[in-house]
Design an enzyme around this catalytic site. Structure first.
Site, PDB file in Angstrom:
ATOM      1  CD  GLU A   1      53.013 -91.853 -56.911  1.00 31.86           C
ATOM      2  OE1 GLU A   1      53.840 -92.047 -56.246  1.00 31.86           O
ATOM      3  OE2 GLU A   1      52.774 -91.018 -57.884  1.00 31.86           O
TER       4      GLU A   1
ATOM      5  CG  ASP B   1      52.295 -90.805 -63.952  1.00 36.44           C
ATOM      6  OD1 ASP B   1      52.816 -90.714 -64.939  1.00 36.44           O
ATOM      7  OD2 ASP B   1      52.700 -90.531 -62.590  1.00 36.44           O
TER       8      ASP B   1
ATOM      9  CG  HIS C   1      51.375 -85.797 -61.663  1.00 37.32           C
ATOM     10  ND1 HIS C   1      51.890 -86.355 -62.975  1.00 37.32           N
ATOM     11  CD2 HIS C   1      52.365 -86.154 -60.546  1.00 37.32           C
ATOM     12  CE1 HIS C   1      52.779 -87.237 -62.802  1.00 37.32           C
ATOM     13  NE2 HIS C   1      53.115 -87.542 -61.423  1.00 37.32           N
TER      14      HIS C   1
END
Length: 262
Positions: free
Chosen positions: A36, A148, A250
């Site tokens: 991301e 992820d 995260h």
């Protein structure tokens, strides 16, 4: 001994401003998988310039949709080869998968869709899982797929599992897909090193007091195929010491592997 970390940076430019660069300067990892990034190749290079000047090597797959996805791999030494995407017409340029060859193993960074139960977003996630699963189950080499996955596999992998039985990320079909990968030979090495415990969680919502209460999800995995899985000896979630020390929602998940005897 190779040390591999994975972290969803939740936007590379913001993460670089908030602490990612300091973490890269201090980590013992040899390879770091990023998800991301939400940026072009050029923007990622600019955001990570101090780390690259310090010797990190970058490979990156920018997203075709602006401001979404984006995956990369940072490494102390340049990989022998890099491949972006997998066998998919729909997702090949989505910025959700990149893999790089190092010595006697391959490391991949993946960003699976978050999805949304009962919507077209979930349908897209299922299409991705079907194609990606077919690609992974054909592999036979020493492979670390870190990233992820946006799926909590078991009740041990999220704090409020009873309240999320119908939520994306904990749906029966998603959890069964992880089962299929494990049945095909992949090993969840973090769970293997932390058996029978809740977590260790790697994602906490920014809303409420989820981080302070450790009400998290374990959705960032190292799924490992081949001999390398037997060499995982230590796994750590690098959780921030306090809420205001976070540079992503995260935390890095870092696994140290013993060297091969061969």
């Amino acid at each position: 001994m190779p040390c591999i970390s994975t972290v969803n940076v939740n936007g590379i430019r913001a993460a670089a401003r908030k602490g990612l660069l300091a973490w890269l300067a201090s980590t013992t990892a040899d390879i770091v998988c990023l998800q991301e990034t939400r940026a072009t190749d050029e923007q990622v290079g600019v955001a990570l310039a101090p780390a690259l000047e310090a010797g990190w090597q970058l490979t990156h797959a920018e997203p075709e949709s602006k401001g979404r996805s984006g995956v990369g791999i940072l490494s102390r030494q340049a990989p022998r080869a890099v491949r972006i995407g997998f066998d998919s017409d729909e997702f090949g340029a989505a910025g959700r998968y990149i893999e790089a060859d190092f010595d006697d193993f391959t490391v991949a960074s993946v960003y699976v869709h978050s999805g949304e139960a009962g919507t077209t977003r979930q349908d897209e996630k299922y299409r991705f899982l079907a194609e990606f699963g077919a690609y992974l189950t054909k592999r036979t080499d020493d492979l670390v797929v870190a990233g992820d996955w946006n799926i909590a596999h078991t009740e041990r992998d999220l704090k409020n599992w009873k309240g999320n039985l119908k939520s994306a990320g904990f749906l029966p079909e998603e959890r069964a897909w992880i089962d299929e990968l494990l049945a095909a030979g992949y090993v969840d090495v973090v769970r293997g090193l932390h058996p029978g415990v809740d977590g260790p969680y790697s994602w906490w919502s920014y809303r409420g007091r989820a981080f302070d209460n450790d009400s998290g999800w374990r959705i960032d995995y190292h799924l490992v195929l081949g001999d390398l899985a037997t060499r995982a000896e230590q796994a750590l979630v690098e959780r921030a010491t306090a809420y205001d020390q976070r540079w992503s929602d995260h935390a890095p998940v870092t696994v140290r592997y013993r060297r091969s005897h061969s």
